[in-house]
Design a protein around this motif. Sequence first.
Motif, short mmCIF file in Angstrom:
data_model
loop_
_atom_site.label_atom_id
_atom_site.label_comp_id
_atom_site.label_asym_id
_atom_site.label_seq_id
_atom_site.Cartn_x
_atom_site.Cartn_y
_atom_site.Cartn_z
N HIS A 107 -4.71 2.90 8.70
CA HIS A 107 -4.47 2.11 7.48
C HIS A 107 -2.99 1.86 7.28
O HIS A 107 -2.58 0.86 6.70
CB HIS A 107 -5.02 2.86 6.25
CG HIS A 107 -6.51 3.01 6.27
ND1 HIS A 107 -7.14 4.19 6.58
CD2 HIS A 107 -7.49 2.11 6.04
CE1 HIS A 107 -8.45 4.01 6.53
NE2 HIS A 107 -8.69 2.76 6.21
N TRP B 202 5.40 -3.66 14.99
CA TRP B 202 5.21 -5.12 14.89
C TRP B 202 3.74 -5.47 14.71
O TRP B 202 3.40 -6.42 14.00
CB TRP B 202 5.79 -5.83 16.12
CG TRP B 202 7.28 -5.89 16.10
CD1 TRP B 202 8.15 -5.31 16.98
CD2 TRP B 202 8.11 -6.58 15.14
NE1 TRP B 202 9.45 -5.57 16.61
CE2 TRP B 202 9.45 -6.35 15.49
CE3 TRP B 202 7.84 -7.35 14.00
CZ2 TRP B 202 10.54 -6.87 14.77
CZ3 TRP B 202 8.91 -7.87 13.27
CH2 TRP B 202 10.24 -7.62 13.65
N LEU C 125 2.71 -4.94 11.13
CA LEU C 125 3.20 -6.05 10.30
C LEU C 125 2.34 -7.30 10.52
O LEU C 125 2.02 -8.03 9.58
CB LEU C 125 4.66 -6.36 10.62
CG LEU C 125 5.67 -5.28 10.21
CD1 LEU C 125 7.06 -5.64 10.72
CD2 LEU C 125 5.71 -5.11 8.69
N ARG C 126 1.97 -7.56 11.76
CA ARG C 126 1.14 -8.73 12.06
C ARG C 126 -0.21 -8.63 11.34
O ARG C 126 -0.73 -9.62 10.83
CB ARG C 126 0.93 -8.85 13.58
CG ARG C 126 0.32 -10.17 14.04
CD ARG C 126 0.02 -10.18 15.52
NE ARG C 126 -1.10 -9.35 15.88
CZ ARG C 126 -2.39 -9.68 15.73
NH1 ARG C 126 -2.70 -10.86 15.25
NH2 ARG C 126 -3.35 -8.84 16.07
N LEU C 127 -0.74 -7.42 11.29
CA LEU C 127 -2.06 -7.20 10.66
C LEU C 127 -1.98 -7.17 9.13
O LEU C 127 -3.01 -7.13 8.46
CB LEU C 127 -2.65 -5.87 11.13
CG LEU C 127 -2.99 -5.75 12.62
CD1 LEU C 127 -3.27 -4.29 12.98
CD2 LEU C 127 -4.19 -6.62 12.96
N GLY C 128 -0.76 -7.13 8.60
CA GLY C 128 -0.62 -7.02 7.14
C GLY C 128 -0.80 -5.60 6.64
O GLY C 128 -1.03 -5.37 5.45
N ARG C 129 -0.71 -4.63 7.55
CA ARG C 129 -0.84 -3.22 7.15
C ARG C 129 0.54 -2.69 6.74
O ARG C 129 1.56 -3.08 7.34
CB ARG C 129 -1.33 -2.35 8.33
CG ARG C 129 -2.60 -2.84 9.00
CD ARG C 129 -3.83 -2.35 8.26
NE ARG C 129 -5.01 -3.04 8.77
CZ ARG C 129 -5.79 -2.56 9.72
NH1 ARG C 129 -5.53 -1.39 10.27
NH2 ARG C 129 -6.86 -3.23 10.11
N PRO C 130 0.58 -1.76 5.78
CA PRO C 130 1.88 -1.20 5.39
C PRO C 130 2.54 -0.49 6.58
O PRO C 130 1.89 0.29 7.28
CB PRO C 130 1.53 -0.22 4.29
CG PRO C 130 0.18 -0.63 3.80
CD PRO C 130 -0.53 -1.22 4.98
N GLY D 292 9.00 -7.22 6.51
CA GLY D 292 8.06 -6.55 5.59
C GLY D 292 7.96 -5.04 5.69
O GLY D 292 7.19 -4.44 4.92
N VAL E 196 -0.06 3.33 -1.27
CA VAL E 196 -0.76 2.27 -0.52
C VAL E 196 -1.98 2.78 0.25
O VAL E 196 -2.66 2.01 0.91
CB VAL E 196 0.18 1.54 0.48
CG1 VAL E 196 1.35 0.90 -0.23
CG2 VAL E 196 0.67 2.49 1.57
N LEU E 197 -2.27 4.06 0.14
CA LEU E 197 -3.43 4.57 0.86
C LEU E 197 -4.71 4.14 0.16
O LEU E 197 -4.80 4.19 -1.06
CB LEU E 197 -3.38 6.10 0.97
CG LEU E 197 -2.22 6.64 1.80
CD1 LEU E 197 -2.27 8.15 1.87
CD2 LEU E 197 -2.24 6.05 3.20
#
Lengths: 227, 209
Positions: A149, A167, A170-175, A198, A213-214
């Motif tokens: 996650h 990277w 970040l691509r996946l939109g995960r913190p 990000g 963010v968990l």
Amino acid sequence: MERLMLNELIGPLNDIEKKSAPPYVYIEGNRNLMFDGPRVSIVGSRKASLVGIDNSILLAKALVKKGVIVVSGLAEGIDTAAHKTAIKEGGKTIAVLGTPLDTCYPAENSKLQEELTKKHLVISQFPLKLPTQRGNFPMRNRTMALISHTTIIVEASDTSGSLHQGWEALRLGRPLFILESVVNNKKLTWPKEMIKYGAIVLSTKNLKPLFDVLPTSDILVNLDVAF
Amino acid sequence: MLLSNLKFGAFLTYVPKKEEYKGFIQTLKQDKVLPNSGITICERIAKEVKEKLSNNPKFSEFFGSDVYLVPVPKSSLMKPGMLWVSKRLAEEFSKLDMGKVFDCLERKIQVTKSSLAEPKNRPKPIDHYNSIIVKKCLEEPKKIVLIDDVITRGATLLGCATRLKEAFPDASIKAFVAVQSMNDKNFKKIEDPYTSYITLSNDNCSTNR
């Protein structure tokens, strides 16, 4: 050992997630760990500094206390410290390998791998007997980002394999968190670059942004009926 | 000169301080596939909005075949192939003939993520305005709707809308967001269609909605 499609392990994937997901994963150990709590990767250098190892231990301890599953890559250095601490603290840990399940790299971690197989969970995207190549490790790092996650990079040089994971997160939109000590290292260029895209700076003195963010456990199911 | 106000519509409402909403927002931020329906949350929201709001007169001005749906840039820079939830939402609305995607805004300088900053350090509308550009294009839209996943104060939307107004002075500009945040701890409903205005404060530094 079981062979599964990745969505059987982590649930259905969106198109962005499918892009670098392996078609199958091979797993050994307690599969239920995937549903036991949020999964956070602790990754970093093989040739870690003492501060890096200390930080890996500190993070793993804090995560176990919160019921988080510690994910790492079974490499020497930061990864080994994270796995061993999670076990010592009575937590759960998942190793995502850059080798098939029947190989151990580094060889010194064979006992650790055996313990993880028996009491925790070991995952590999590589079929048994497949020769290990350098390219396997970045692929493994991208899979680890997908399985987790959240990812924390504890320590890494400008050429470290952990950057592939950063990277990909970040691509996946995960913190993606980068430890403050790494960000403050003026010799490194990658932390500043990842922050522009990000990544979040994390201080070991304040882990609240990480815990904030968990995910909560059953939100997806709840959300389906929310409308 | 920043725009002084902007009309916006929102479909859902959440309370950031409530634990049960935390996962909901992360699910949206990662456009996760919902296990029961097998579609992504952006797809689901677009379908729900189409079904529930397309005949609602308060929302009819936000969608239509002549509407250009402009995804709001993230606070960070973007690389090709990265998940961009605002664009995913715009794409899903477009698939349902609710407008056409017009990807014309780009963040050139990263700004602090509002959700991680203390209120006093959150980027102001002018910071968003200064860090975003309108990409060169030949289109001349008359109706623009900015699409975003979450609205907190509306500073990003106001900065974006000002940029768009400069580039397309004849266009009407509004915004539609999937989710608005609310500080009322007693709030229980998630689905809560709502329209209002973002207004710039007198000192140009903050917004109200």
